[in-house]
Design a protein around this motif. Structure first.
Motif, short mmCIF file in Angstrom:
data_model
loop_
_atom_site.label_atom_id
_atom_site.label_comp_id
_atom_site.label_asym_id
_atom_site.label_seq_id
_atom_site.Cartn_x
_atom_site.Cartn_y
_atom_site.Cartn_z
N THR A 238 -20.57 16.12 8.57
CA THR A 238 -20.83 15.03 7.63
C THR A 238 -21.70 13.99 8.33
OG1 THR A 238 -18.88 13.80 8.31
CG2 THR A 238 -18.61 15.28 6.43
N SER A 239 -22.32 13.16 7.51
CA SER A 239 -23.13 12.09 8.09
C SER A 239 -22.89 10.81 7.31
CB SER A 239 -24.61 12.49 8.09
OG SER A 239 -25.41 11.46 8.53
N CYS A 240 -23.44 10.73 6.08
CA CYS A 240 -23.35 9.47 5.33
C CYS A 240 -21.98 9.27 4.69
CB CYS A 240 -24.42 9.43 4.26
SG CYS A 240 -24.12 10.60 2.90
N ALA A 241 -21.29 10.38 4.36
CA ALA A 241 -20.01 10.34 3.64
C ALA A 241 -20.14 9.62 2.29
CB ALA A 241 -18.92 9.69 4.48
N GLN A 242 -21.35 9.54 1.76
CA GLN A 242 -21.59 8.84 0.49
C GLN A 242 -22.39 9.69 -0.51
OE1 GLN A 242 -23.50 5.33 2.35
NE2 GLN A 242 -21.86 4.15 1.35
N GLY A 243 -22.56 10.96 -0.20
CA GLY A 243 -23.27 11.82 -1.13
C GLY A 243 -24.78 11.65 -1.12
N VAL A 244 -25.31 11.08 -0.04
CA VAL A 244 -26.73 10.76 -0.01
C VAL A 244 -27.53 11.73 0.88
CG1 VAL A 244 -28.38 9.02 0.77
CG2 VAL A 244 -26.37 8.34 -0.55
N CYS A 245 -26.95 12.12 2.01
CA CYS A 245 -27.77 12.79 3.03
C CYS A 245 -27.82 14.31 2.89
CB CYS A 245 -27.28 12.43 4.42
SG CYS A 245 -25.68 13.15 4.82
N GLY A 246 -26.83 14.92 2.25
CA GLY A 246 -26.83 16.37 2.07
C GLY A 246 -26.22 17.16 3.21
N THR A 247 -25.68 16.48 4.24
CA THR A 247 -25.15 17.19 5.41
C THR A 247 -23.97 18.10 5.04
OG1 THR A 247 -25.74 15.26 6.71
CG2 THR A 247 -24.28 16.85 7.76
N CYS A 248 -23.13 17.66 4.09
CA CYS A 248 -21.88 18.37 3.80
C CYS A 248 -22.02 19.34 2.63
CB CYS A 248 -20.79 17.35 3.49
SG CYS A 248 -21.14 16.47 1.95
N VAL A 249 -23.24 19.61 2.20
CA VAL A 249 -23.44 20.45 1.01
C VAL A 249 -23.11 21.91 1.32
CG1 VAL A 249 -25.22 21.38 -0.53
CG2 VAL A 249 -25.10 18.92 -0.08
#
Ligand code: FES
Length: 333
Positions: free
Chosen positions: A282-293
């Protein structure tokens, strides 16, 4: 799979405007860096324990031995460039870069990821940047110019003095259109007029990146565009984005592991996975960066991200923020 963490050296810092500096990052031993596509971003780990995500502001240079900007005898680029605005209300990220990072310092970064790619089938690319939202779009415009593709890059800034990457924009010639708020400047654009029709016709794709007010105005002006033709890169979730009502618990089924993980009403899917020791980057944990997709395969997600297109949402979801409309949601993990 966890992202690779790399150590890079800050090779050069250039003040572009009173608010924006570029930071050029190289491998400490002069080797190549991982390849990337225009539109990609990297996570940067900063002094003070901050981690922030920044777009790569230049199109990747083709690797040719002995050519400046590429590492000799290697296949990846020799440097990354990020443009960072010193935010007056900085929570520590941009302030740490501007005030504490100097040329020669070592930084840890994540390998590049791209959640804002150019659409290969587009006949025309309309790139619209608000302020420092220019960074990914500049790289994309440079790539399109290099490929001989049809594009227009619209850049909105407060004044000429506050326009970053002015030399790079000038090099793109007539494909760049400016809007400067400064009343003394003649360059003006009307978003509503510009986006009134998906000109120059079907096959045009629109890419937006900028602060919340700019995104809101541009999206309102492009409300009639086909959903799949509009691509967004947010800095942060739009204002007023808080979920309405109470969240419901659900079960996350991990198809590859063959296990089911309960997700409580007050926790995210990422929290539930981390509690079991299952690593999801994870990175932003706000649904913005796409890391956790990740891909989803059964059930029905309630998407709450700001990084996936309508097409991508049909088979992917962001685990840090999205929930389920069904009791069970299956993902490819
Ligand atoms: S961690 Fe950034 S979108 Fe999920």
């Amino acid at each position: 799979m966890l992202d690779r963490i790399l150590t890079v050296r800050v090779d050069r810092i250039t003040r572009l405007t009173p608010e924006v500096s570029s930071f050029e990052l190289v491998h400490p031993a002069g080797r190549s860096l991982p390849a990337y596509e225009a539109g990609a971003h990297i996570d940067v780990h900063l002094p003070g324990g901050f981690m922030r995500t920044y777009s790569l502001a230049r199109a990747p240079q083709p690797a040719v031995q002995g050519v400046a900007g590429t590492a000799a005898g290697t296949s990846g680029p020799a440097r990354y460039c990020i443009g960072v605005k010193r935010e007056p209300a900085s929570r520590g990220g941009s302030a740490a870069l501007h005030e504490r990072v100097r040329a020669g310092d070592l930084l840890a970064i994540g390998s590049p990821r791209n959640t804002f790619p150019l659409q290969a089938g587009a006949r025309h690319h309309l790139l619209m940047a608000g302020g420092i939202g220019l960074t990914p779009l500049l790289a994309m415009a440079q790539q399109l110019a290099r490929d001989g593709a049809a594009f227009t890059l619209c850049v909105l800034a407060r004044s000429r003095a506050l326009l970053p990457f002015a030399d790079e924009l000038a090099a793109l010639g007539d494909a760049v259109r400016l809007h400067l708020d400064d009343p003394a400047e003649p360059e003006k654009l009307d978003l509503r007029v510009l986006l009134a029709a998906p000109a120059p016709g079907p096959g045009t794709h629109l890419y937006l990146c900028g602060p919340a007010g700019f995104m809101q105005a541009a999206l309102a002006a492009a409300a009639h565009w086909p959903e799949d033709a509009v691509h967004l890169e947010y800095f942060a979730p739009p204002e007023g984005d808080a979920a309405q009502g109470e969240d419901q618990p659900f079960v996350l089924r991990l198809a590859r592991r063959g296990i089911e993980v309960p997700v409580a009403a007050d926790a995210s899917a990422v929290d539930a996975l981390h509690d079991l020791g299952i690593d999801v980057p994870t990175s932003c944990a706000q649904g913005v960066c796409g890391t956790c997709v990740v891909p989803w395969t059964a059930g029905e997600p309630e998407h709450r991200d700001h990084c996936l297109s309508a097409t991508e949402r049909r088979h992917k979801l962001a685990l840090c923020c999205s929930r389920a409309k069904t009791a069970v949601l299956e993902v490819d993990l």
